[in-house]
Write a protein that holds these residues in place. Structure first.
Motif, PDB file in Angstrom:
ATOM      1  N   TYR A  58       0.822  -1.198   0.000  1.00 34.86           N
ATOM      2  CA  TYR A  58       0.000   0.000   0.000  1.00 34.86           C
ATOM      3  C   TYR A  58       0.865   1.260   0.000  1.00 34.86           C
ATOM      4  N   PRO A  59       0.491   2.256  -0.793  1.00 34.64           N
ATOM      5  CA  PRO A  59       1.269   3.501  -0.854  1.00 34.64           C
ATOM      6  C   PRO A  59       0.995   4.380   0.361  1.00 34.64           C
ATOM      7  N   PRO A  60       1.830   5.392   0.585  1.00 36.75           N
ATOM      8  CA  PRO A  60       1.576   6.336   1.683  1.00 36.75           C
ATOM      9  C   PRO A  60       0.211   7.002   1.531  1.00 36.75           C
ATOM     10  N   HIS A  61      -0.414   7.327   2.656  1.00 33.52           N
ATOM     11  CA  HIS A  61      -1.712   8.007   2.723  1.00 33.52           C
ATOM     12  C   HIS A  61      -2.861   7.118   2.231  1.00 33.52           C
ATOM     13  N   SER A  62      -2.677   5.798   2.270  1.00 34.48           N
ATOM     14  CA  SER A  62      -3.733   4.892   1.820  1.00 34.48           C
ATOM     15  C   SER A  62      -4.335   4.140   2.997  1.00 34.48           C
ATOM     16  N   VAL A  63      -5.562   3.672   2.796  1.00 32.12           N
ATOM     17  CA  VAL A  63      -6.268   2.855   3.781  1.00 32.12           C
ATOM     18  C   VAL A  63      -6.722   1.581   3.067  1.00 32.12           C
ATOM     19  N   PRO A  64      -6.244   0.403   3.489  1.00 27.35           N
ATOM     20  CA  PRO A  64      -6.617  -0.842   2.808  1.00 27.35           C
ATOM     21  C   PRO A  64      -8.127  -1.059   2.807  1.00 27.35           C
ATOM     22  N   VAL A  65      -8.646  -1.482   1.663  1.00 27.19           N
ATOM     23  CA  VAL A  65     -10.059  -1.832   1.531  1.00 27.19           C
ATOM     24  C   VAL A  65     -10.120  -3.171   0.812  1.00 27.19           C
ATOM     25  N   CYS A  66     -10.195  -4.230   1.580  1.00 23.40           N
ATOM     26  CA  CYS A  66     -10.226  -5.579   1.022  1.00 23.40           C
ATOM     27  C   CYS A  66     -11.656  -5.913   0.616  1.00 23.40           C
TER      28      CYS A  66
END
Length: 227
Positions: A58-66
């Motif tokens: 995941y890149p910086p400033h991201s929030v995982p959404v599986c």
């Protein structure tokens, strides 16, 4: 690492298992029967042994959404936008006319922490320390009182050079509810339900037996009528 089963309700990341076990009804029930750690271990083994697993970055400033069909999906936070647009972005960017300031993307007339780094860092008053600034380039710094600053307690959370004493972000302590920085040390006043103040007073310790979610599940099992 992510498990993507054929059901949209079964897309799980190993890194999110503690949250999943605390919020999923089936996992909560299992925790009440065999313990939280055992459930996490079982789910971890299931994910690692599945041929549908994927390793996500995941890149910086991201929030995982599986989610089903896109186990490594993510959204962006702090004002950033997924790029490229479409179902499979690879990074979070700050699009014009917005600019970055202290790790945020927005419309700023000026960025208050954008000092120019000096070789000797003598621009700070006595008692203050020159620390790096989150989200800014390596030449940016600001003056911080590391003796009482919540986000750089005891030292710089972003050191400017090797050997500089690193601090602690007291607000990022797991389970924290109320905390202060006193003489360069996190002083915990209160923890969230399910946590207790550690013996050293500078962190919160998870106590399964006091977790209201766990207790609710356990109570429900003990009082369920037998069929």
């Amino acid at each position: 690492m992510t498990q993507n089963w054929h059901s949209p309700d079964a897309c799980i990341c190993i890194s999110n298992l503690p949250l999943f076990v605390s919020t999923n009804v089936v996992a909560i029930t299992g925790s009440a029967l065999v313990g939280r750690a055992k459930v996490i271990a079982i789910l971890t083994d299931m994910i690692k042994s599945c041929d549908k697993q994927e390793t996500c970055y995941y890149p910086p400033h991201s929030v995982p959404v599986c989610k089903y069909g896109s186990p490594c999906g993510f959204t962006c936070k702090d004002g950033y936008t997924p790029y490229p647009s479409g179902p499979h972005p690879t990074q979070c960017v700050c699009n014009k006319p917005y600019t970055e300031c202290n790790g945020k993307c927005g419309f700023y007339y000026a960025c208050p922490s954008g000092h120019v780094k000096r070789d000797t860092h003598k621009g700070c008053q006595q008692g203050l320390t020159a620390c790096g600034v989150l989200g800014r380039n390596a030449k940016s710094w600001e003056c911080v009182n590391t003796q009482d600053d919540l986000e750089s307690c005891g030292g710089c959370i972003i050191p400017l050079h090797l050997g500089q004493e690193e601090g602690v972000d007291c607000t990022a302590i797991p389970g924290i509810s109320d905390v202060s920085c006193v003489r360069g040390r996190c002083d915990v006043h209160r923890c969230m339900p399910g946590y207790e103040i550690s013996s050293t007073g500078d962190s919160c310790v998870y106590i399964e037996d006091t977790d209201p979610v766990f207790l609710a599940a356990q109570y429900g099992l003990e009082h369920s009528p037998l069929v």
